[in-house]
Scaffold this active site. Sequence first.
Site, PDB file in Angstrom:
ATOM      1  N   ASP A   1     -10.591   3.253   4.805  1.00  0.00           N
ATOM      2  CA  ASP A   1     -11.260   2.274   4.503  1.00  0.00           C
ATOM      3  C   ASP A   1     -12.289   1.838   4.590  1.00  0.00           C
ATOM      4  O   ASP A   1     -12.882   1.279   4.131  1.00  0.00           O
ATOM      5  CB  ASP A   1     -10.717   0.903   5.970  1.00  0.00           C
ATOM      6  CG  ASP A   1      -9.152   0.444   5.436  1.00  0.00           C
ATOM      7  OD1 ASP A   1      -9.031   0.306   3.823  1.00  0.00           O
ATOM      8  OD2 ASP A   1      -8.299   0.587   6.126  1.00  0.00           O
TER       9      ASP A   1
ATOM     10  N   GLN B   1      -4.003  -1.328   9.337  1.00  0.00           N
ATOM     11  CA  GLN B   1      -3.829  -3.182   9.653  1.00  0.00           C
ATOM     12  C   GLN B   1      -4.656  -3.749  10.116  1.00  0.00           C
ATOM     13  O   GLN B   1      -4.638  -4.003  10.839  1.00  0.00           O
ATOM     14  CB  GLN B   1      -2.717  -2.900   8.842  1.00  0.00           C
ATOM     15  CG  GLN B   1      -2.696  -4.364   8.073  1.00  0.00           C
ATOM     16  CD  GLN B   1      -3.409  -4.448   6.635  1.00  0.00           C
ATOM     17  OE1 GLN B   1      -3.002  -3.477   5.866  1.00  0.00           O
ATOM     18  NE2 GLN B   1      -3.851  -5.467   6.501  1.00  0.00           N
TER      19      GLN B   1
ATOM     20  N   LYS C   1       1.381  -0.863  -0.493  1.00  0.00           N
ATOM     21  CA  LYS C   1      -0.085   0.055   0.004  1.00  0.00           C
ATOM     22  C   LYS C   1       1.544   1.064   0.013  1.00  0.00           C
ATOM     23  O   LYS C   1       0.595   2.281  -0.494  1.00  0.00           O
ATOM     24  CB  LYS C   1      -1.139  -0.360   1.093  1.00  0.00           C
ATOM     25  CG  LYS C   1      -1.935  -0.901   1.012  1.00  0.00           C
ATOM     26  CD  LYS C   1      -2.891  -0.801   2.251  1.00  0.00           C
ATOM     27  CE  LYS C   1      -3.923  -1.969   2.460  1.00  0.00           C
ATOM     28  NZ  LYS C   1      -4.248  -2.592   3.266  1.00  0.00           N
TER      29      LYS C   1
END
Length: 286
Positions: free
Chosen positions: A121, A98, A54
Amino acid sequence: MTATILDGKSLAQQIRRELALEVAQFQSLHGFQPALAAVLVGDDPASEVYVRNKRRDCQEVGIASQLHPLPAATSQADLLALIQQLNGNPQIHGILVQLPLPKHIETERVLEAIHPGKDVDAFHPENVGRLVQGRPVFLPCTPHAVVELLKRNDISTSGKHAVILGRSDIVGKPLAIMLAQKGADATVTLCHSRTRDLPAITRQADILVVAIGKPNFVTFDMVQPGAVVVDVGINRTEAGLVGDVDYLAVSAIAGAITPVPGGVGPLTRVMLLMNTLAAARRSSEG
Ligand code: NAP
């Protein structure tokens, strides 16, 4: 019939090139780079790879990224304190925690602590609620990847029967909402482990999206001739990475199909970049 391959990898490359231009324009207009903070708790090797990829994607399109690695034993209070600090930092536009988090940490508490305007997200309840109401700020990355893949391959969803296997909060459920939304206009059936006579339902799908985490689960006899099959699954097997769809068998009956790897996965990563740029744009608007 041999299915058209829906190539997510090259599409992701194309979108990254588009984003690099948009980010450069943004920076010259506002004088700063969009910036993402990635929080990684513990040393799970798969999570480390995901975060590294990422950050590499960010670098490729000109988004700044910073990594906040924390030991596995980090307390929930310390993690929440870091998130508060990032929430209050005007130089950070997107925050990514994460997952999975170590067992002693309540994932929901942590995701709810992220400022909704930095929630790239799109897991915060406020962003989920906005999605349900059809006025999202950020779209969740994997469902957005599926929608973008269809759109950019000129596959209309309007009036189509979309059957989704899997009802998780990160894939199936939000995708069902997005495809049923005005504008997408699909008729959606959302299936799960308690669904009865699954093959009879999947055979009615014009668009079949599979996100259950079971290698090669969808077979030839579960697919309508000519259907579009999108395989979200990523399963590590002795034969390497495979999806939830028996790719070779289903390619012989589907009209179009995503490969694994190289389908939805690379596009999912790109959607995080889109959201980070969107977050920076919102912050520049004050
Ligand atoms: P998850 O949270 O484990 O949810 C799995 C879903 O599949 C559940 O709703 C479950 O039903 C359903 N299911 C399980 N067995 C089934 C069966 N035999 N028939 C019908 N439904 C069944 O999974 P997830 O996080 O959504 O991930 C799904 C897959 O997508 C995994 O392989 C994951 O690695 C992959 N993934 C890929 C990406 C990407 O970028 N490509 C992103 C995220 C996830 P119940 O609700 O009844 O238990």
